[in-house]
Write an enzyme that holds these catalytic residues in place. Structure first.
Site, PDB file in Angstrom:
ATOM      1  N   ASP A   9       1.062  -1.192   0.017  1.00 29.37           N
ATOM      2  CA  ASP A   9      -0.028  -0.093   0.000  1.00 29.37           C
ATOM      3  C   ASP A   9       0.994   1.044   0.029  1.00 29.37           C
ATOM      4  OD1 ASP A   9      -1.526   2.094   0.767  1.00 29.37           O
ATOM      5  OD2 ASP A   9      -2.461   1.177   2.466  1.00 29.37           O
ATOM      6  N   ASP A  33      -5.555   8.266  -4.320  1.00 25.60           N
ATOM      7  CA  ASP A  33      -5.821   9.532  -3.851  1.00 25.60           C
ATOM      8  C   ASP A  33      -6.540   9.351  -2.364  1.00 25.60           C
ATOM      9  OD1 ASP A  33      -6.020  12.090  -4.116  1.00 25.60           O
ATOM     10  OD2 ASP A  33      -7.609  12.327  -5.543  1.00 25.60           O
TER      11      ASP A  33
HETATM   12  N1  AR6 Z   1      -1.290   1.921  -3.167  1.00 31.40           N
HETATM   13  C1  AR6 Z   1      -0.828   1.696  -4.021  1.00 31.40           C
HETATM   14  N2  AR6 Z   1      -1.653   1.487  -5.255  1.00 31.40           N
HETATM   15  C2  AR6 Z   1      -2.997   1.549  -5.144  1.00 31.40           C
HETATM   16  C3  AR6 Z   1      -3.492   1.703  -3.941  1.00 31.40           C
HETATM   17  C4  AR6 Z   1      -2.731   1.958  -2.828  1.00 31.40           C
HETATM   18  N3  AR6 Z   1      -3.117   2.298  -1.461  1.00 31.40           N
HETATM   19  N4  AR6 Z   1      -4.756   1.979  -4.263  1.00 31.40           N
HETATM   20  C5  AR6 Z   1      -5.078   1.855  -5.450  1.00 31.40           C
HETATM   21  N5  AR6 Z   1      -3.866   1.451  -6.172  1.00 31.40           N
HETATM   22  P1  AR6 Z   1      -6.563   5.031  -9.158  1.00 31.40           P
HETATM   23  P2  AR6 Z   1      -6.211   6.531 -11.530  1.00 31.40           P
HETATM   24  C6  AR6 Z   1      -3.537   1.268  -7.443  1.00 31.40           C
HETATM   25  O1  AR6 Z   1      -7.860   4.747  -9.573  1.00 31.40           O
HETATM   26  O2  AR6 Z   1      -6.413   5.566 -12.615  1.00 31.40           O
HETATM   27  C7  AR6 Z   1      -9.122   8.911  -7.923  1.00 31.40           C
HETATM   28  O3  AR6 Z   1     -10.525   8.712  -7.592  1.00 31.40           O
HETATM   29  C8  AR6 Z   1      -4.657   0.715  -8.330  1.00 31.40           C
HETATM   30  O4  AR6 Z   1      -4.790  -0.869  -8.138  1.00 31.40           O
HETATM   31  O5  AR6 Z   1      -6.085   5.426  -7.668  1.00 31.40           O
HETATM   32  O6  AR6 Z   1      -5.030   7.438 -11.808  1.00 31.40           O
HETATM   33  C9  AR6 Z   1      -8.527  10.251  -8.446  1.00 31.40           C
HETATM   34  O7  AR6 Z   1      -9.014  11.348  -7.523  1.00 31.40           O
HETATM   35  C10 AR6 Z   1      -4.218   1.016  -9.614  1.00 31.40           C
HETATM   36  O8  AR6 Z   1      -3.579   0.033 -10.442  1.00 31.40           O
HETATM   37  O9  AR6 Z   1      -5.836   6.302 -10.061  1.00 31.40           O
HETATM   38  C11 AR6 Z   1      -8.971  10.418  -9.691  1.00 31.40           C
HETATM   39  O10 AR6 Z   1     -10.340  10.755  -9.907  1.00 31.40           O
HETATM   40  C12 AR6 Z   1      -3.396   2.446  -9.444  1.00 31.40           C
HETATM   41  O11 AR6 Z   1      -3.318   2.482  -8.085  1.00 31.40           O
HETATM   42  C13 AR6 Z   1      -8.789   9.065 -10.328  1.00 31.40           C
HETATM   43  O12 AR6 Z   1      -9.001   8.075  -9.335  1.00 31.40           O
HETATM   44  C14 AR6 Z   1      -4.110   3.677  -9.826  1.00 31.40           C
HETATM   45  O13 AR6 Z   1      -5.557   3.761  -9.543  1.00 31.40           O
HETATM   46  C15 AR6 Z   1      -7.449   8.694 -10.795  1.00 31.40           C
HETATM   47  O14 AR6 Z   1      -7.570   7.465 -11.304  1.00 31.40           O
END
Ligand code: AR6
Length: 355
Positions: A9, A33
């Site tokens: 994480d 985020d």
């Molecule tokens: N640690 C590491 N990786 C993670 C974690 C974590 N705690 N949580 C999720 N992932 P995303 P995006 C992975 O959706 O696609 C938000 O609402 C996840 O499995 O966080 O850039 C923002 O406000 C995925 O592979 O980011 C924007 O609206 C990766 O992190 C939108 O999401 C990115 O997933 C951005 O979307």
């Protein structure tokens, strides 16, 4: 190891700066985020509110608050719209801008999530390729420890074709080895049955042919006759000199022979500068197997040369484990990109190359 892929994480990773996959408002959301804002506490949201948002492909920094980092770098990845809307350039820009910002903030370590690969639906294998490409080019020019943090195994994918090719290669090698083994064992069995039928005590004979048949009974260090480069057309004195050459001496000699500088070599090997200095100054340095192979990859050695170099460090490549077979796959296909090799090793749950 300058570039590491880890499963964790991101909010738990200790580093100088952590990258947030944000949206243009910078006012929080789900995924990374949400996790970052939750772990950082309200102070982060208050500072973000003063930044006036952020455009796609750009990056802005705040403090880290309750997170285990000094800074958070917020970047806005592109939404996937099929791949023809400039998504790749924008995603590259997220990584480049975040890396440059981290450098300006004098960060020695930086953690990235796989930007855009969640809610924004960028295909994970392509998102990973962009991340590895941009970060590895940056690391060829800069000193920093960069983590790509993958949340769970499902969010990590290398290209399907590469995965399938490697899997086939592993299966083939296993099949080769095991069918050789089975054939030999069958021969031994036939022989022992015949001897028993003939009422002859078979023990010694069977033991001998069985041990010859064992495909994985090779010692880690091979006898001379198997290290071909030493013997052919070389004088005794040269041979003796070569026996005396240590791993570190061999490495430095090969770097010169290949016309590389030290830093070109250790960067291509995904090896940290400090460790390289240690190896350089200690003629008897004993590297780990992953470090030794990393240098063989950086030097673009053939399979035979790689085995020779590994032997200097007391290791061998065998066909009885996946790690070794994956290394053999990349060397024989002439792909010496250590970061791509590490992607594949990670996908197959193996240790990564470098140090
Ligand atoms: N640690 C590491 N990786 C993670 C974690 C974590 N705690 N949580 C999720 N992932 P995303 P995006 C992975 O959706 O696609 C938000 O609402 C996840 O499995 O966080 O850039 C923002 O406000 C995925 O592979 O980011 C924007 O609206 C990766 O992190 C939108 O999401 C990115 O997933 C951005 O979307």
């Amino acid at each position: 190891m300058p570039l590491q892929i880890i499963r964790n994480d991101i909010t738990k990773v200790k580093c100088d700066a952590m990258v947030n996959a944000a949206n243009p408002t910078l006012l929080g959301g789900g995924g990374v985020d949400g996790a970052i804002h939750k772990a950082a506490g309200k102070g982060l949201l208050l500072e973000c509110a003063k930044l006036g948002g952020c455009k796609t492909g750009q990056a802005k920094a705040t403090a880290g608050y309750k997170l285990p980092c000094k800074h958070v770098i917020h970047t806005v990845g592109p939404k996937w719209k099929g791949g023809n809307q400039g998504e790749e350039a924008l995603l590259r820009s997220c990584y480049t801008q975040s890396l440059n910002l981290a450098k300006a903030l004098e960060c020695e370590s930086l953690a990235f999530p796989l930007i855009s690969s969640g809610a924004y639906r960028y295909p994970k294998d392509q998102a990973l390729k962009v991340a590895v490409d941009v970060i590895s080019s940056f690391l060829l020019q800069n000193e920093m420890l960069v983590y790509i943090v993958v949340f769970d195994k499902n969010s990590f994918k290398i290209g399907e074709k590469l995965f399938a090719d490697i899997k086939l290669f592993i299966d083939d090698k296993y099949v080769d080895t095991h069918s050789e083994f089975n054939r030999s064992r069958r021969d031994v069995w036939n022989e022992s049955t015949l001897l028993a039928d003939a009422n002859i005590a078979p023990n010694e004979k069977i033991k001998k042919s069985f041990s010859q048949a064992m495909p994985f009974s090779q010692p880690a260090a091979m006898p001379f006759s198997q290290s071909a480069p030493i013997s052919a057309g070389v004088s005794l004195e040269e041979m003796v000199n070569k026996i005396d050459e240590s791993f570190s001496q061999m490495l430095l000699r090969k770097i010169d022979e290949k016309g590389l500088t030290d830093s070109q070599c250790y960067k291509k090997a995904n090896v940290d500068r400090k460790l390289f200095s240690k190896i350089r100054s200690d003629v008897n340095y004993h590297p780990s197997k992953t470090t030794a192979i990393a240098f063989a990859i950086a030097l673009e050695l053939s399979l035979e040369e790689t085995k020779d170099m590994l032997m200097k460090a007391g290791f061998a490549l065998s066909r009885s484990n996946k790690f070794d077979i994956i290394i053999e796959y990349f060397i024989t296909s002439g792909n010496y990109n250590i970061f791509e090799i590490n992607e594949a090793l990670f996908a197959f749950d193996q240790s990564l190359l470098g140090a």
